[in-house]
Scaffold this motif. Structure first.
Motif, short mmCIF file in Angstrom:
data_model
loop_
_atom_site.label_atom_id
_atom_site.label_comp_id
_atom_site.label_asym_id
_atom_site.label_seq_id
_atom_site.Cartn_x
_atom_site.Cartn_y
_atom_site.Cartn_z
N PRO A 158 44.55 -69.84 -30.83
CA PRO A 158 45.57 -69.80 -31.88
C PRO A 158 45.25 -70.66 -33.10
O PRO A 158 45.53 -70.26 -34.23
N GLU A 159 44.64 -71.82 -32.89
CA GLU A 159 44.32 -72.67 -34.04
C GLU A 159 43.30 -72.01 -34.95
O GLU A 159 43.44 -72.03 -36.18
N ALA A 160 42.27 -71.41 -34.38
CA ALA A 160 41.27 -70.72 -35.19
C ALA A 160 41.91 -69.54 -35.93
O ALA A 160 41.59 -69.29 -37.10
N LEU A 161 42.84 -68.84 -35.26
CA LEU A 161 43.53 -67.73 -35.94
C LEU A 161 44.40 -68.27 -37.08
O LEU A 161 44.40 -67.71 -38.17
N MET A 162 45.10 -69.38 -36.83
CA MET A 162 45.94 -69.96 -37.88
C MET A 162 45.09 -70.35 -39.09
O MET A 162 45.46 -70.08 -40.24
N ARG A 163 43.96 -70.98 -38.84
CA ARG A 163 43.08 -71.38 -39.93
C ARG A 163 42.58 -70.16 -40.70
O ARG A 163 42.55 -70.16 -41.93
N SER A 164 42.23 -69.10 -39.99
CA SER A 164 41.72 -67.90 -40.66
C SER A 164 42.82 -67.20 -41.46
O SER A 164 42.57 -66.66 -42.53
N ARG A 165 44.05 -67.23 -40.96
CA ARG A 165 45.16 -66.63 -41.70
C ARG A 165 45.48 -67.45 -42.95
O ARG A 165 45.73 -66.90 -44.01
N TYR A 166 45.45 -68.78 -42.82
CA TYR A 166 45.65 -69.63 -44.00
C TYR A 166 44.58 -69.30 -45.05
O TYR A 166 44.89 -69.12 -46.22
N SER A 167 43.33 -69.23 -44.62
CA SER A 167 42.24 -68.93 -45.55
C SER A 167 42.43 -67.57 -46.21
O SER A 167 42.16 -67.40 -47.40
N ALA A 168 42.92 -66.59 -45.45
CA ALA A 168 43.16 -65.26 -46.01
C ALA A 168 44.24 -65.32 -47.09
O ALA A 168 44.10 -64.70 -48.15
N PHE A 169 45.31 -66.07 -46.83
CA PHE A 169 46.34 -66.24 -47.86
C PHE A 169 45.78 -66.98 -49.07
O PHE A 169 46.06 -66.63 -50.21
N ALA A 170 45.00 -68.03 -48.81
CA ALA A 170 44.46 -68.86 -49.90
C ALA A 170 43.50 -68.06 -50.79
O ALA A 170 43.51 -68.23 -52.01
N LEU A 171 42.70 -67.21 -50.19
CA LEU A 171 41.73 -66.44 -50.96
C LEU A 171 42.34 -65.21 -51.62
O LEU A 171 41.90 -64.78 -52.68
N GLY A 172 43.34 -64.64 -50.98
CA GLY A 172 43.92 -63.39 -51.48
C GLY A 172 42.99 -62.23 -51.22
O GLY A 172 41.81 -62.40 -50.89
N GLY A 173 43.51 -61.02 -51.32
CA GLY A 173 42.69 -59.84 -51.14
C GLY A 173 42.35 -59.52 -49.69
O GLY A 173 41.53 -58.64 -49.44
N LEU A 174 42.96 -60.21 -48.75
CA LEU A 174 42.68 -59.97 -47.33
C LEU A 174 43.93 -59.53 -46.57
O LEU A 174 44.13 -59.87 -45.40
N GLY A 175 44.76 -58.74 -47.22
CA GLY A 175 46.00 -58.26 -46.62
C GLY A 175 45.77 -57.44 -45.35
O GLY A 175 46.55 -57.52 -44.41
#
Length: 170
Positions: free
Chosen positions: A34-51
């Motif tokens: 879950p922590e790795a998923l949370m980090r990757s979801r945060y990064s997706a929001f931060a970068l944008g374009g990864l909906g």
């Protein structure tokens, strides 16, 4: 999904993006916990374009899941500036990550054309579950209350149904 070329990952791990969240965003690997998923979801929001990635990692039956509109999730409405993982746990196919995500909100000054920037924090205790070998975001409590001290024989606050001493207190 095309991931940008970056050196340091936005999730704050200190790793190179391609060795961290980038491999999840590109579909080369799945987050192992879950922590790795949370980090990757945060990064997706931060970068944008990864909906598409955000939707793919969000449980289809989750109560707050947005409609199948990756374009809506692609839009960046704030500038994400940092992630703090406060707590993380796994109990079988259930997981929890408590985090603070720091961001800047942009707006117009009242009765003016000047833009303002307001630093803010999203504090959430997020719930995850593993389904068919993949971790998925289910939901979260925003601004969660502080965790009370739990007695050894009290039910575990993680929701496992076990006594605290046999679960998170072990």
């Amino acid at each position: 999904m095309t991931a940008p070329t970056l050196t340091e990952c936005p999730c704050g791990s200190g790793l190179n993006y391609s060795d961290c969240c980038g491999r999840y965003h590109q579909g080369l690997a799945t987050p192992p916990d879950p922590e790795a998923l949370m980090r990757s979801r945060y990064s997706a929001f931060a970068l944008g374009g990864l909906g598409d990635y955000l939707l793919a990692t969000w449980a289809a039956d989750a109560p707050g899941r947005p409609p199948e509109d990756a374009e809506m999730l692609d839009r960046r409405t704030v500038d994400w500036t940092g992630l703090e993982i406060l707590d993380s746990s796994v109990h079988g196919a259930q997981g929890m990550v408590e985090f603070r995500a720091h961001y800047l909100e942009h707006g117009l000054e009242h009765d003016s054309d000047e833009t303002t920037t307001t630093p803010s924090v999203l504090h959430e205790r997020a719930q995850f579950r593993r389904s068919r070998g993949q971790w998925l975001y289910v939901d979260g409590v925003i601004d969660p209350p502080a965790r009370a001290t739990v007695g050894r024989n009290a039910p575990c606050p993680c929701g496992s149904g076990k006594k605290y001493k046999k679960c998170c207190g072990a």
